[in-house]
Design an enzyme around this catalytic site. Structure first.
Site, PDB file in Angstrom:
ATOM      1  N   HIS A  72      98.898  74.968  59.671  1.00  0.00           N
ATOM      2  CA  HIS A  72      99.749  73.784  59.852  1.00  0.00           C
ATOM      3  C   HIS A  72      98.988  72.512  59.485  1.00  0.00           C
ATOM      4  O   HIS A  72      98.611  71.716  60.344  1.00  0.00           O
ATOM      5  CB  HIS A  72     100.263  73.713  61.287  1.00  0.00           C
ATOM      6  CG  HIS A  72     101.324  74.736  61.584  1.00  0.00           C
ATOM      7  ND1 HIS A  72     101.055  75.915  62.248  1.00  0.00           N
ATOM      8  CD2 HIS A  72     102.654  74.762  61.278  1.00  0.00           C
ATOM      9  CE1 HIS A  72     102.179  76.612  62.354  1.00  0.00           C
ATOM     10  NE2 HIS A  72     103.168  75.947  61.778  1.00  0.00           N
TER      11      HIS A  72
ATOM     12  N   SER B  66      98.478  69.509  55.895  1.00  0.00           N
ATOM     13  CA  SER B  66      99.305  68.796  54.909  1.00  0.00           C
ATOM     14  C   SER B  66      99.637  69.676  53.707  1.00  0.00           C
ATOM     15  O   SER B  66     100.608  69.401  52.987  1.00  0.00           O
ATOM     16  CB  SER B  66      98.609  67.512  54.460  1.00  0.00           C
ATOM     17  OG  SER B  66      97.453  67.798  53.710  1.00  0.00           O
ATOM     18  N   THR B  67      98.866  70.740  53.471  1.00  0.00           N
ATOM     19  CA  THR B  67      99.204  71.664  52.378  1.00  0.00           C
ATOM     20  C   THR B  67     100.495  72.402  52.709  1.00  0.00           C
ATOM     21  O   THR B  67     101.347  72.610  51.838  1.00  0.00           O
ATOM     22  CB  THR B  67      98.061  72.666  52.144  1.00  0.00           C
ATOM     23  OG1 THR B  67      96.859  71.950  51.901  1.00  0.00           O
ATOM     24  CG2 THR B  67      98.358  73.575  50.970  1.00  0.00           C
TER      25      THR B  67
ATOM     26  N   HIS C  69     107.830  67.222  58.929  1.00  0.00           N
ATOM     27  CA  HIS C  69     108.328  68.217  59.886  1.00  0.00           C
ATOM     28  C   HIS C  69     107.241  68.822  60.772  1.00  0.00           C
ATOM     29  O   HIS C  69     107.556  69.361  61.849  1.00  0.00           O
ATOM     30  CB  HIS C  69     109.089  69.331  59.145  1.00  0.00           C
ATOM     31  CG  HIS C  69     108.205  70.419  58.622  1.00  0.00           C
ATOM     32  ND1 HIS C  69     107.462  70.266  57.470  1.00  0.00           N
ATOM     33  CD2 HIS C  69     107.939  71.661  59.090  1.00  0.00           C
ATOM     34  CE1 HIS C  69     106.774  71.375  57.251  1.00  0.00           C
ATOM     35  NE2 HIS C  69     107.042  72.247  58.215  1.00  0.00           N
TER      36      HIS C  69
END
Length: 885
Positions: A608, A610-611, A648
């Site tokens: 979890h 930014s990729t 998200h």
């Protein structure tokens, strides 16, 4: 003071003897006088054959002496014959149970599936021609085991005693054929119906060392179940009987319990059909015979394909049914069947696979009810009712009344208020209040549905009324869309995934609190000045040229951007969809916003980070490019979807909601253990955005548009929370897929996709369902990526779950997903479970709407990869040979 033994003689001369407390022998020698014939003991030759005791049942008080049974002669007091004392009376059974074995003699509880049964003490019949050490050994063995024991000396008395008592175990002396033929006795007993649940043991002579052992087949052919090599040791006899009890007897006891189940099935009003795994009919109940017009003999043993079928079922329906049941899943729905008469009827069918030997599906159980929608069904209902309620008119009226008033939860307010006019005022006020409640104009949609069903029940046949009762029970539950796991043992990987992803944790079990390892700093003054679009390095620009392809490699972008792929991909995607123009914000503001959002993703998380956000953004953009999706949504929906995908998982701590709730984290307390992370992601994203004008992408749009956009973003991010997974998928299928399929198959449909998307645009609720489904699929699209990307994502999410399990153990918290232990976990199994339980059905539905053949092919390939590894017992991402390469 000693008492003489009492002897009772039945009509046929079957004698039951009760020894005195002083007796030590199981076969007490007794003297019986009748006329001139006197019987000393049990084996004295006499012409008075009817006076010879042929069956004995004993009650012993003392254990057998070490030197063997003691014989003492007793004479009836008064010298009267037994027959003259008790003429033509039925004997009373005496038992072998002693004080030493009373604990074993009591009834025991046996569990057979969900049934709890009472098993009474075992009954044993010994059939011997004469008393010897072997008969004594078995009698004392029965005494020790707490069994009820009878002994028969003749074939006739053996059969008579069995027909009277139905013993579970019969021991027949097969050592000497001079007195009787043991095999003939066995056959005569086997000819009786009750013997199918009885175990018959043959006592055979011991063979010498140089003698070849005889075959057991003749004994089996005669009806014996086992043979016992002659051995008068009480322990040997006891061991044999106890093994039989815990083996064949207990199995037969459980089988007899099935009679109750079959009786229930035979009287069940629902049609029941049981088939083998090859769809050969094994059982149908009378309700099935009535519904289909066949008799049982015409169906049992036939394959379903041999019976006439209705042509009203689509091929897709049949494929859907087979797909479900072959996976071991329950299927239910409406199915058309053809009766023997040729009439086609619609049925409500529920098919449940039953796991049997070898852990494989061995049976399919189908429950069928008539689906009353056409004239044939109504006619059938009418004939059913005529059959059921013929006879006395008053009984018919009574049944009709019961049918109309059988609902537990419905109240006839008019009848209540019109009755009991003399009742107390409190009760009158209560009824008046109920009437006002029923007349309220503020009525929820579900209330309207329930009222319609209640009204429909009033004049419905009993089968329909019962079916609607079941509908009402389901509608009154809180979890309408969540599937129920079976009571059988589930795959632990699936259970852990469901527990970890679809619950908000257990009660807090420790005082430990989880605090984010990262301190959130909302100041942006130290952030670097954003690059202009022209400053993008050539290597990054070259990679981004391929971003519209589904096979775009996000990990290459992660590498060349130093783990900052979200800014660069976001700039490219947002430009393609005109986000800056819609928001009326500059490119500089948009780039600043992307940098702020990416800075608040944790690069220390293996998954979890930014990729992952960039990957979800890429998938969302790809879906928005599909023709039917594009035609169904407005520009505002597209912008909301791209922003939602970007934010998200912002500030995700690398732990699940269940972990945070169990740890009593500040966020869990703040959001009341409900959608903790998803609520935090949206709240923080808007907080970061509006805190600084430099990155506030919403500052130039009007209030109404902002509120609409904000609501759409929040709704989409909250949809990624897994506890509502099945609700979102089922609503999409029922509101989008099914109506769309109906329009496509309708002969009056000419507009195709254009008409379909126009209809969707006319219903904002449908647009909401599409946006939710889109971001949900984008969020978990890893199994639909090319194999190498899929494997990389599987490794990353597994590592994050491993780290959570490690921390749960360190902090003494409940371990939410025990299978994700880095020392024992099978990654292929976890992926297979995730795909089976969450991915397949959702992407089937999304593919039916958006048309995604490339994704579905990747999904099939990846599933095959994980299945191959699992079949080879490999627990890692690849085979060891592949890792070495």
């Amino acid at each position: 003071m000693g008492c003489a033994p009492s002897i009772h003689v039945s009509h046929s001369g079957v004698i039951y003897c009760r020894d005195s407390e002083e007796s030590n022998s199981p076969h007490q020698t007794t003297t019986i006088s009748q006329g001139t014939a006197t019987l000393h003991g049990l084996f004295v030759k006499t012409d008075a054959a009817d006076s010879i005791p042929s069956v004995l049942a004993y009650q012993s008080r003392q254990p057998p002496p070490s030197a063997g049974p003691r014989r003492r002669e007793r004479r009836e007091s008064g010298g009267a014959s037994a027959r003259s004392r008790t003429p033509h009376c039925c004997s009373v059974e005496a038992e072998t149970q002693t004080s030493s074995s009373s604990s074993r003699a009591s009834t025991t509880e046996v569990q057979v599936g969900p049934m709890r049964l009472i098993q009474y003490p075992i009954q044993v019949l010994l059939v011997f021609a004469k008393e010897d050490n072997q008969s004594n050994g078995f009698w004392w063995a029965c005494d020790r085991a707490g069994y009820r024991c009878n002994i028969a000396w003749t074939p006739e008395s053996a059969l008579e005693c069995f027909l009277d008592k139905h013993q579970e175990i019969i021991v027949i002396d097969h050592r000497n054929s001079r007195y009787f033929d043991a095999e003939d006795i066995c056959r005569s007993i086997r000819a009786a119906e009750p013997s199918k649940h009885t175990v018959i043991l043959a006592v055979v002579p011991r063979t010498s060392a140089d003698q070849e052992e005889t075959s057991v087949l003749p004994l089996l052919d005669a009806g014996f179940d086992r043979q016992f090599m002659e051995n008068s040791s009480v322990t040997a006899c006891y061991n044999e009987l106890v093994q039989i009890e815990h083996g064949e007897v207990q199995s037969q006891f459980k089988l007899r319990a099935c009679n109750a189940v079959f009786t229930a099935l035979d009287h069940c009003q629902e049609a029941v059909e049981i088939t083998s795994e090859d769809h050969v009919i094994q059982y149908v109940n009378p309700a099935f015979e009535r519904m289909m017009g066949y008799c049982k003999g015409e169906l049992i043993g036939k394959e379903l394909t041999e019976l006439p079928t209705s042509d009203k079922n689509s091929a897709d329906l049949l494929d859907n049914i087979n797909t479900f049941i072959k996976k071991g899943k329950e299927w239910q729905g409406v199915y058309s069947a053809r009766r023997k008469s040729g009439d086609s009827i619609q049925q409500h069918v529920k098919i449940t696979p039953v796991i049997g030997q070898g852990g494989k599906i061995r049976h399919f159980v189908s429950l069928k009810r008539l689906h009353c929608t056409n004239e044939n069904n109504k006619q059938l209902y009418k004939s059913h009712r005529e059959e059921k309620y013929t006879g006395d008119n008053s009984q018919s009226e009574s049944n009709s009344y019961k049918c109309k008033n059988r609902r537990k939860d419905s109240v006839d307010v008019k009848s209540i208020t019109s009755q009991n006019s003399d009742a107390p005022s409190l009760q009158t006020r209560r009824y008046s209040s109920m009437a006002r409640i029923h007349s309220m104009t503020i009525e929820a949609p579900i209330t309207k549905v329930i009222n319609i069903i209640n009204a429909a029940q009033e004049n419905s046949p009993i089968t329909v009324a019962e079916a609607l009762d079941r509908v009402l029970e389901i509608l009154r539950t809180t979890e309408l869309y969540s599937p129920q796991l079976g009571t059988k043992d589930e795959d632990p990987h699936t259970s852990d995934l469901v527990g970890g992803l679809m619950t908000d944790g257990l009660r807090r079990l420790s005082g430990n609190e989880y605090v984010f390892s990262k301190n959130m700093n909302l100041s942006h003054s130290h952030l670097p000045v954003p690059n202009t679009i022209n400053d993008v390095p050539p290597c990054i620009a070259q990679l981004l040229d391929n971003e519209e392809s589904w096979d775009f490699n996000i990990f290459e972008l992660e590498a060349v951007t130093n783990k900052r792929p979200l800014v660069y991909l976001g700039l490219k995607v947002f430009a393609r969809f005109g986000v800056s123009e819609f928001l009326n914000c500059s490119e500089v503001t948009l780039r600043a916003w992307l940098q702020v959002i990416e800075a608040n993703y944790h690069s220390s998380n293996s998954y979890h980070n930014s990729t992952h956000a960039a990957d979800v953004l890429h998938a969302t953009a790809f879906f928005l490019g599909k023709e039917r999706v594009k035609g169904s949504l407005d520009h505002l929906d597209e912008v909301a979807a791209l922003i939602a995908a970007t934010i998200h998982d912002v500030d995700h701590p690398g732990r699940t909601n269940s972990f945070l709730c169990n740890a009593g984290s500040e966020l869990a307390v703040l959001y009341n253990d409900t959608a903790v992370l998803e609520s935090h992601h949206t709240a923080l994203a808007f907080q970061l955005t509006t805190k600084d004008s430099k990155c506030n992408i919403f500052k130039n749009i009007d209030r109404n548009r902002y509120r609409t956009l904000r609501q759409a973003i929040i709704d989409m991010v909250l949809a990624t929370e897994m506890t509502k997974h099945f609700e979102h998928v089922n609503k999409f299928v029922n509101s989008i897929n099914k109506p769309m399929a109906s329009e496509e198959t309708s002969p009056h449909s000419e507009g195709g996709d254009t008409e379909c998307t126009t209809n969707i645009k006319n219903f904002p609720d449908n647009q909401t369902l599409i946006k939710r489904m889109m971001i949900k699929c984008a969020d978990v699209a890893n199994p639909c990526r090319p194999l190498e990307l899929c494997i990389e994502w599987a490794g990353r999410i597994s590592e994050e779950y491993f780290a959570q399990t490690d921390e749960e153990k360190r902090q003494g918290l409940p371990v939410v997903m025990p299978v994700f232990d880095r020392n024992t976990c099978s990654i292929p199994k976890s992926q297979i479970s995730f795909i089976d339980y969450f991915i397949t059905d959702m992407f089937d539905a999304w593919d039916a709407f958006a048309h995604l053949p490339v994704l579905m092919q990747h999904l099939a390939n990846n599933y095959k990869h994980w299945k191959t590894l699992d079949d080879l017992k490999c627990k890692s991402l690849r085979l060891p040979s592949e890792n070495n390469n």
